[in-house]
Enzyme design. Structure first.
Site, PDB file in Angstrom:
ATOM      1  N   ASP A  73      28.158  43.253  39.019  1.00 34.13           N
ATOM      2  CA  ASP A  73      28.223  43.053  40.589  1.00 34.13           C
ATOM      3  C   ASP A  73      28.785  44.143  41.359  1.00 34.13           C
ATOM      4  O   ASP A  73      27.960  44.458  42.407  1.00 34.13           O
ATOM      5  CB  ASP A  73      29.339  41.908  40.978  1.00 34.13           C
ATOM      6  N   GLU A  75      42.896  45.332  34.767  1.00 37.32           N
ATOM      7  CA  GLU A  75      42.491  44.295  35.550  1.00 37.32           C
ATOM      8  C   GLU A  75      43.721  44.105  36.631  1.00 37.32           C
ATOM      9  O   GLU A  75      44.947  43.906  36.381  1.00 37.32           O
ATOM     10  CB  GLU A  75      42.509  42.919  34.813  1.00 37.32           C
ATOM     11  N   GLN A  76      43.232  43.913  37.952  1.00 34.80           N
ATOM     12  CA  GLN A  76      44.271  43.886  39.206  1.00 34.80           C
ATOM     13  C   GLN A  76      45.085  42.402  38.962  1.00 34.80           C
ATOM     14  O   GLN A  76      46.406  42.553  39.297  1.00 34.80           O
ATOM     15  CB  GLN A  76      43.580  43.913  40.424  1.00 34.80           C
ATOM     16  N   TYR A 133      24.262  20.228  37.124  1.00 32.86           N
ATOM     17  CA  TYR A 133      24.200  19.967  35.706  1.00 32.86           C
ATOM     18  C   TYR A 133      25.347  19.675  35.050  1.00 32.86           C
ATOM     19  O   TYR A 133      26.442  20.340  35.552  1.00 32.86           O
ATOM     20  CB  TYR A 133      23.653  21.356  35.327  1.00 32.86           C
TER      21      TYR A 133
HETATM   22  C1  LIG Z   1      28.064  30.373  43.714  1.00 33.90           C
HETATM   23  C2  LIG Z   1      27.463  31.461  42.767  1.00 33.90           C
HETATM   24  C3  LIG Z   1      26.950  30.957  41.261  1.00 33.90           C
HETATM   25  C4  LIG Z   1      26.642  31.697  40.446  1.00 33.90           C
HETATM   26  N1  LIG Z   1      25.852  31.152  39.407  1.00 33.90           N
HETATM   27  C5  LIG Z   1      25.575  32.085  38.604  1.00 33.90           C
HETATM   28  C6  LIG Z   1      24.562  31.701  37.325  1.00 33.90           C
HETATM   29  O1  LIG Z   1      24.384  30.487  37.579  1.00 33.90           O
HETATM   30  N2  LIG Z   1      24.509  32.385  36.248  1.00 33.90           N
HETATM   31  C7  LIG Z   1      24.899  33.972  36.276  1.00 33.90           C
HETATM   32  O2  LIG Z   1      24.554  34.640  35.403  1.00 33.90           O
HETATM   33  N3  LIG Z   1      25.647  34.469  37.178  1.00 33.90           N
HETATM   34  C8  LIG Z   1      26.043  33.463  38.627  1.00 33.90           C
HETATM   35  N4  LIG Z   1      26.799  33.965  39.432  1.00 33.90           N
HETATM   36  C9  LIG Z   1      27.011  35.492  39.430  1.00 33.90           C
HETATM   37  C10 LIG Z   1      28.388  35.882  38.617  1.00 33.90           C
HETATM   38  O3  LIG Z   1      29.151  34.786  38.900  1.00 33.90           O
HETATM   39  C11 LIG Z   1      28.695  37.337  38.918  1.00 33.90           C
HETATM   40  O4  LIG Z   1      27.538  38.025  39.084  1.00 33.90           O
HETATM   41  C12 LIG Z   1      29.412  37.733  37.814  1.00 33.90           C
HETATM   42  O5  LIG Z   1      30.550  36.818  37.667  1.00 33.90           O
HETATM   43  C13 LIG Z   1      29.874  39.328  37.973  1.00 33.90           C
HETATM   44  O6  LIG Z   1      30.820  39.548  36.941  1.00 33.90           O
HETATM   45  P1  LIG Z   1      31.535  40.879  37.354  1.00 33.90           P
HETATM   46  O7  LIG Z   1      32.276  41.055  36.043  1.00 33.90           O
HETATM   47  O8  LIG Z   1      30.551  41.977  37.552  1.00 33.90           O
HETATM   48  O9  LIG Z   1      32.446  40.876  38.546  1.00 33.90           O
HETATM   49  P2  LIG Z   1      33.449  39.801  38.900  1.00 33.90           P
HETATM   50  O10 LIG Z   1      33.609  38.565  38.215  1.00 33.90           O
HETATM   51  O11 LIG Z   1      33.852  39.765  40.358  1.00 33.90           O
HETATM   52  O12 LIG Z   1      34.919  40.450  38.281  1.00 33.90           O
HETATM   53  C14 LIG Z   1      35.382  41.425  38.932  1.00 33.90           C
HETATM   54  C15 LIG Z   1      36.888  41.517  38.034  1.00 33.90           C
HETATM   55  O13 LIG Z   1      37.451  42.850  38.736  1.00 33.90           O
HETATM   56  C16 LIG Z   1      38.896  42.718  39.148  1.00 33.90           C
HETATM   57  N5  LIG Z   1      38.889  43.875  40.100  1.00 33.90           N
HETATM   58  C17 LIG Z   1      38.354  43.941  41.295  1.00 33.90           C
HETATM   59  N6  LIG Z   1      38.945  44.978  41.860  1.00 33.90           N
HETATM   60  C18 LIG Z   1      39.660  45.628  41.136  1.00 33.90           C
HETATM   61  C19 LIG Z   1      40.304  46.895  40.891  1.00 33.90           C
HETATM   62  N7  LIG Z   1      40.332  47.784  42.170  1.00 33.90           N
HETATM   63  N8  LIG Z   1      41.135  47.438  40.084  1.00 33.90           N
HETATM   64  C20 LIG Z   1      41.189  46.278  38.817  1.00 33.90           C
HETATM   65  N9  LIG Z   1      40.482  45.114  38.820  1.00 33.90           N
HETATM   66  C21 LIG Z   1      39.773  44.864  39.828  1.00 33.90           C
HETATM   67  C22 LIG Z   1      38.892  41.227  39.519  1.00 33.90           C
HETATM   68  O14 LIG Z   1      40.044  40.742  39.679  1.00 33.90           O
HETATM   69  C23 LIG Z   1      37.848  40.708  38.679  1.00 33.90           C
HETATM   70  O15 LIG Z   1      38.619  40.044  37.519  1.00 33.90           O
HETATM   71  C24 LIG Z   1      27.114  32.983  40.641  1.00 33.90           C
HETATM   72  C25 LIG Z   1      27.772  33.331  41.610  1.00 33.90           C
HETATM   73  C26 LIG Z   1      28.301  32.440  42.648  1.00 33.90           C
HETATM   74  C27 LIG Z   1      28.926  33.135  43.801  1.00 33.90           C
END
Ligand SMILES: Cc1cc2nc3c(=O)[nH]c(=O)nc-3n(C[C@H](O)[C@H](O)[C@H](O)COP(=O)(O)OP(=O)(O)OC[C@H]3O[C@@H](n4cnc5c(N)ncnc54)[C@H](O)[C@@H]3O)c2cc1C
Length: 394
Positions: free
Chosen positions: A298, A38-39, A221
């Site tokens: 994502d 994790e960065q 909510y």
């Molecule tokens: C306004 C809003 C409302 C939302 N509401 C909902 C909801 O109600 N329900 C739901 O299910 N989802 C919701 N989401 C979506 C959800 O928050 C994301 O889809 C989810 O958190 C994605 O998780 P992830 O682990 O894929 O990515 P992220 O949470 O973006 O995590 C990525 C991680 O990787 C790290 N990283 C990045 N680049 C590097 C690298 N090169 N090397 C090492 N580490 C790195 C980052 O620091 C971070 O910790 C919402 C999003 C938004 C913007």
């Protein structure tokens, strides 16, 4: 479980957000050693509330974390959509017993930090997961029987495979898919969390309430067993700040929500400091695995949040990738293809339908009238069946 899970180098995971930690834990349950890179200097979630559909609870149940997530969550009695100009109730979906009977799982809302902490604690308790901070994955190379990741400080780390869980702006995706920057939607989200006691009693509601306005919507909510109150205001704007969590401009917010119901404006006025998200997504793709590398959450299928599914889909991904890897531990490239094959149409559908829901929420004029007319005519059963394609999964 295959024989080879625990042998050799660990699986590397770039990114310790909800997707990365869910994947690390799910893989550890199948016997794989995992290193999470994790960065950031610590494992932590920013942001606010998150909605959890029945599909995430089905996935969480498979990895034994459903009760831990429910312990901090709030279970709203219903979801409703109101017209932000007239206050009219457009449609309501009860989330109580009938809902549970239909989907076999509850609908919950929780703080992102709370669900992230459940995954983090589960990973910490596993002797197969190593959690590392200040580790930014900058590059990687395929090496026949595995992968070598290079960090931004030049350190090289060998792994049996690499899963890019590095979010919307994924470095891993850039290298294996190379489809440029995410698509900026032109929609901005302002988010804030209040304490229960900061919300006047006549404005506090236990439900998930969505106020649909012309080119805006506003959702609120409760969170954390009802101790907190989550607010998200979304509007169309050309303002564009790359990344998340920038401080927001209140003047623009009130301009966009001008003329809306007093309940909406009173709640918006309670907030001192909003955080702003520029909402982005991408076109769905089907090839997000290459050799010993794949993507998850994502990084693989970024979506607008209008179906509240980003974290739910990332958790479904995590359970699926662990199952596929356990089925062919000695051929992870094939396991990654099988994972992608099972996931891409489902996650692609959520990406596309989230855009459609956004259009629906933000409709104006006759389109808004039509929306209201169509939704008003639905029975409760219609509303359940209309979303069953999504909530029956997981
Ligand atoms: C306004 C809003 C409302 C939302 N509401 C909902 C909801 O109600 N329900 C739901 O299910 N989802 C919701 N989401 C979506 C959800 O928050 C994301 O889809 C989810 O958190 C994605 O998780 P992830 O682990 O894929 O990515 P992220 O949470 O973006 O995590 C990525 C991680 O990787 C790290 N990283 C990045 N680049 C590097 C690298 N090169 N090397 C090492 N580490 C790195 C980052 O620091 C971070 O910790 C919402 C999003 C938004 C913007």
């Amino acid at each position: 479980m295959g024989n080879g899970n625990g042998s050799g180098a660990p699986i590397l995971i770039a990114g310790g957000g909800i997707g990365g930690l869910a994947a690390a834990y799910a893989l550890s349950l199948k016997g794989f050693p995992v290193r999470v890179l994790e960065q950031s200097p610590e494992f932590r979630e920013v942001g606010a509330g998150i909605q959890l559909g029945p599909n995430i609870f089905r996935a969480l149940e498979k990895i034994g974390l459903k009760d831990a997530v429910l312990a901090d969550a709030h279970i709203p009695p219903g979801q409703e959509m109101r017209d932000a100009l007239t206050g009219e109730l457009i449609t309501a979906m009860p989330l109580g017993e009938a809902y549970f009977k239909r989907f076999g799982q509850p609908y919950g809302v929780t703080h992102r930090a709370d669900i992230h902490a459940v995954f983090l604690n589960a990973c910490r308790a596993s002797n197969l997961v190593t959690l590392e901070n200040n580790r930014k994955v900058a590059d990687f190379e395929e090496g026949g029987d595995g992968i070598t990741a290079t960090l931004d400080d030049g350190e090289r780390i060998k792994g049996r495979a690499l899963i890019g869980c590095d979010g919307m702006w994924s470095r891993v995706r850039e290298k294996i898919v190379g489809d440029g920057k995410p698509r900026v939607s032109g929609h901005i989200a302002y988010r804030a969390v209040l304490k229960r006691e900061e919300v006047p009693d006549d404005l506090w509601r236990p439900d998930v309430v969505l106020w649909a306005g012309p080119r805006t919507h506003f959702v609120h909510y409760p969170l954390r067993r009802g101790e907190l109150f989550n607010l998200v205001a979304v509007f169309h704007s050309d303002a564009y700040v790359e990344g998340w969590n920038a401080e927001a401009d209140k003047e623009e917010l009130f301009k966009r929500f001008q003329g809306q119901r007093p309940e909406v404006l009173r709640l918006l006025k309670l907030i001192e400091t909003w955080r702003m998200w520029v909402l982005c997504d991408r076109e769905p793709i089907k090839d997000w695995s290459q050799g010993h590398t794949t993507l998850l959450g994502d990084a693989a299928h970024p979506m607008l949040q209008y179906l509240a599914q980003g974290a739910c889909q990332a958790t479904e991904d995590a359970v699926c990738i662990a199952e596929k890897a356990a089925a062919q531990p000695d051929d992870l490239p094939a396991a990654f293809k099988a994972y992608q094959e099972q996931r891409y149409l489902r996650t692609g559908r959520v990406q596309i339908m989230a855009r459609v829901y956004g259009e629906f929420y933000h409709a104006r004029g006759v389109t808004a009238e039509l929306r209201n007319q169509m939704l008003r005519a639905r029975t409760v059963e219609d509303s359940y069946e209309g979303i069953a394609w999504l909530y029956d999964g997981g």
